[in-house]
Scaffold this active site. Structure first.
Site, PDB file in Angstrom:
ATOM      1  N   THR A  21       3.198 -10.719   3.120  1.00 52.86           N
ATOM      2  CA  THR A  21       2.553 -11.119   2.463  1.00 52.86           C
ATOM      3  C   THR A  21       2.762 -10.633   0.533  1.00 52.86           C
ATOM      4  O   THR A  21       2.249 -11.122  -0.393  1.00 52.86           O
ATOM      5  CB  THR A  21       0.995 -11.155   2.850  1.00 52.86           C
ATOM      6  OG1 THR A  21       0.472  -9.724   2.724  1.00 52.86           O
ATOM      7  CG2 THR A  21       1.035 -11.522   4.159  1.00 52.86           C
ATOM      8  N   LYS A  75      -1.738  -5.211   1.559  1.00 53.45           N
ATOM      9  CA  LYS A  75      -3.104  -5.595   2.358  1.00 53.45           C
ATOM     10  C   LYS A  75      -2.673  -5.721   4.375  1.00 53.45           C
ATOM     11  O   LYS A  75      -3.791  -5.974   4.593  1.00 53.45           O
ATOM     12  CB  LYS A  75      -3.600  -7.146   1.322  1.00 53.45           C
ATOM     13  CG  LYS A  75      -4.017  -6.697  -0.143  1.00 53.45           C
ATOM     14  CD  LYS A  75      -5.729  -6.155   0.045  1.00 53.45           C
ATOM     15  CE  LYS A  75      -6.556  -5.939  -1.076  1.00 53.45           C
ATOM     16  NZ  LYS A  75      -7.554  -5.726  -0.984  1.00 53.45           N
ATOM     17  N   THR A 104     -12.645 -14.997   4.705  1.00 51.46           N
ATOM     18  CA  THR A 104     -12.709 -13.569   3.458  1.00 51.46           C
ATOM     19  C   THR A 104     -13.185 -13.829   2.304  1.00 51.46           C
ATOM     20  O   THR A 104     -12.746 -15.681   1.828  1.00 51.46           O
ATOM     21  CB  THR A 104     -11.777 -12.442   3.215  1.00 51.46           C
ATOM     22  OG1 THR A 104     -11.811 -11.294   3.291  1.00 51.46           O
ATOM     23  CG2 THR A 104     -10.374 -13.260   3.033  1.00 51.46           C
ATOM     24  N   SER A 112      -9.607 -12.188  -4.546  1.00 54.09           N
ATOM     25  CA  SER A 112      -8.362 -12.292  -5.562  1.00 54.09           C
ATOM     26  C   SER A 112      -7.280 -13.008  -5.334  1.00 54.09           C
ATOM     27  O   SER A 112      -6.507 -13.447  -5.916  1.00 54.09           O
ATOM     28  CB  SER A 112      -8.372 -10.982  -6.750  1.00 54.09           C
ATOM     29  OG  SER A 112      -7.457 -10.308  -6.152  1.00 54.09           O
ATOM     30  N   ASP A 168       3.249  16.828  -2.721  1.00 58.05           N
ATOM     31  CA  ASP A 168       1.981  17.239  -3.875  1.00 58.05           C
ATOM     32  C   ASP A 168       1.245  16.592  -4.615  1.00 58.05           C
ATOM     33  O   ASP A 168      -0.072  17.125  -4.463  1.00 58.05           O
ATOM     34  CB  ASP A 168       3.121  18.001  -5.083  1.00 58.05           C
ATOM     35  CG  ASP A 168       3.961  18.622  -4.973  1.00 58.05           C
ATOM     36  OD1 ASP A 168       3.816  20.189  -4.223  1.00 58.05           O
ATOM     37  OD2 ASP A 168       5.227  19.153  -5.373  1.00 58.05           O
ATOM     38  N   GLY A 182     -11.045  -1.996  -5.361  1.00 63.30           N
ATOM     39  CA  GLY A 182     -12.503  -1.497  -3.912  1.00 63.30           C
ATOM     40  C   GLY A 182     -12.742  -1.079  -3.039  1.00 63.30           C
ATOM     41  O   GLY A 182     -13.708  -0.051  -2.984  1.00 63.30           O
ATOM     42  N   GLY A 183     -11.901  -0.566  -3.163  1.00 64.31           N
ATOM     43  CA  GLY A 183     -10.925   1.177  -2.891  1.00 64.31           C
ATOM     44  C   GLY A 183     -10.261   1.526  -1.454  1.00 64.31           C
ATOM     45  O   GLY A 183     -10.686   2.406  -0.823  1.00 64.31           O
ATOM     46  N   GLY A 184     -10.808   0.393  -0.779  1.00 59.58           N
ATOM     47  CA  GLY A 184      -9.804   0.713   0.363  1.00 59.58           C
ATOM     48  C   GLY A 184      -9.085   0.848   0.940  1.00 59.58           C
ATOM     49  O   GLY A 184      -8.660   2.204   1.703  1.00 59.58           O
ATOM     50  N   LYS A 202      14.962  -2.425 -10.578  1.00 61.47           N
ATOM     51  CA  LYS A 202      15.594  -3.903  -9.932  1.00 61.47           C
ATOM     52  C   LYS A 202      14.063  -4.422  -9.103  1.00 61.47           C
ATOM     53  O   LYS A 202      14.693  -5.501  -8.115  1.00 61.47           O
ATOM     54  CB  LYS A 202      16.676  -3.978  -9.751  1.00 61.47           C
ATOM     55  CG  LYS A 202      18.080  -3.426 -10.504  1.00 61.47           C
ATOM     56  CD  LYS A 202      18.092  -3.494 -11.832  1.00 61.47           C
ATOM     57  CE  LYS A 202      18.521  -2.840 -12.741  1.00 61.47           C
ATOM     58  NZ  LYS A 202      18.438  -2.775 -14.327  1.00 61.47           N
ATOM     59  N   ASN A 218       3.088  -9.834  -5.608  1.00 61.63           N
ATOM     60  CA  ASN A 218       3.077 -11.546  -5.688  1.00 61.63           C
ATOM     61  C   ASN A 218       2.216 -11.155  -7.700  1.00 61.63           C
ATOM     62  O   ASN A 218       2.102 -11.845  -7.939  1.00 61.63           O
ATOM     63  CB  ASN A 218       1.412 -10.994  -5.009  1.00 61.63           C
ATOM     64  CG  ASN A 218       1.770 -11.704  -3.615  1.00 61.63           C
ATOM     65  OD1 ASN A 218       3.082 -12.057  -3.145  1.00 61.63           O
ATOM     66  ND2 ASN A 218       1.251 -10.497  -2.982  1.00 61.63           N
TER      67      ASN A 218
END
Length: 330
Positions: free
Chosen positions: A51, A55, A78, A81, A175, A183-185, A279, A315
């Site tokens: 995809t 995600k 769901t 964006s 390091d 959203g922080g997932g 590239k 994407n």
């Protein structure tokens, strides 16, 4: 170390659950970029994931668990964006589950076309967080489908943690890792996994201007307005200002409080650098991570010799590259 709702065992279980449906993405390197950065950079190529973004990891874990827990599931819904929407649509397709995705008007056509190609129903909403949530809730109520949130879902967070599992398996002595954040997932999943495996490795969030995550981490409070707003940024996958309620406590516990804030122009610079030197076609959010790793991390961790960079997505609408088209306000 204290217990959290997402543990390393959950991430390892997610890796086994999703392994036959996703890629183990490569870790890319570039000598010329290393020279510019003054350190070794290791790019986790999630733009080459199913995809086109990371995600798919969290979505597959959450959707597959939904089917395991509820064999008669009416399907999933769901709001996103674009990248999470594609991922949920793909995961649902893998299991033959019905799927509806809600996206804000203005989402790039390349993402909308991909969502539809996975067999999902597409529903547009106004480009505000409130509209997304309300539209998604309405669809769920009408259809009986389960909401799969892009970041406020522990199963999604565990799935995103598999990024760090793979990266640290290949480069165990990192390091630091820089993580583009919306959203922080992903930040929550990568942070908890990294600190359980390699506690000396620091995880840093990278954000667009206006998010102000560092202030919230230092205060250990979600200081964003309620409802939160969308940010005006070239990175369409990083528009959401606030980190999710479930992700935030994990981030507070395991992520470095120093946050790298990157402008649109700097994101574009990171994109162009990756296009030209490596590239690789990446999104603006990925460009944010590249810029932070090349230009900013030395200010905070000057002795860091090996730094991981999550190339979170690729994407890109090639008809609307940000350095040849005016930036659209949302």
């Amino acid at each position: 170390m204290s217990s959290t709702p997402v543990e390393l065992r959950d991430v390892r279980a997610a890796a086994l659950r999703i392994q036959h449906f996703l890629h183990t993405t490569p870790v890319l390197t570039s000598h010329s970029v290393d020279v510019l950065a003054g350190r070794q950079l290791f790019f986790k190529a999630e733009h080459l994931q199913k995809t086109g973004s990371f995600k798919a990891r969290g979505a597959c874990n959450a959707v597959f668990l939904e089917k395991e827990r509820n064999p008669d599931s009416a399907g999933v819904v769901t709001h996103s964006s674009g990248n999470h929407a594609q991922a949920v649509a793909y995961a649902a397709m893998c299991l033959g589950l019905p799927c509806t995705v809600v996206v804000p008007k203005g989402t790039p056509k390349v993402k909308c076309d991909a969502i539809c190609s996975y067999g999902a129903e597409l529903v547009f909403c106004n480009p505000t967080p409130v509209s997304r949530v309300k539209t998604c809730a309405s669809v769920a109520e009408e259809t009986g489908r389960t909401i799969i949130h892009s970041s406020d879902n522990y199963d999604v967070i565990a799935g995103q943690g598999t990024i760090a599992l793979e990266l640290l398996n290949e480069v165990p002595d990192l390091d630091a890792i820089v993580v583009p954040t919306s959203g922080g997932g992903m930040l929550a999943g990568v942070s908890v996994t990294t600190q359980k495996i390699q506690p000396k490795c620091q995880v840093y969030a990278v954000e667009p201007v206006g998010k102000n995550l560092q202030r919230c981490l230092e205060a250990k409070q979600r200081l964003w307005s309620d409802p939160p707003t969308f940010l005006n940024t070239v990175a369409d996958s990083m528009r959401l200002q606030a980190v999710g309620h479930l992700a935030f406590p994990i981030i507070c516990e395991y992520t470095n409080t120093r946050v790298f804030t990157v402008t649109d122009d700097q994101m574009i610079e990171g994109m162009k650098l990756t296009f030209e030197r490596m590239k690789q076609v990446i999104e603006a959010a990925s460009g944010a991570g590249v810029y932070a790793a090349v230009k900013l991390i030395g200010e905070v961790q000057p002795k860091a010799r090996k730094v991981g960079v999550i190339l979170c997505g690729g994407n890109v609408d090639l008809d609307k590259l940000p350095w040849v088209m005016p930036i659209t306000s949302y």
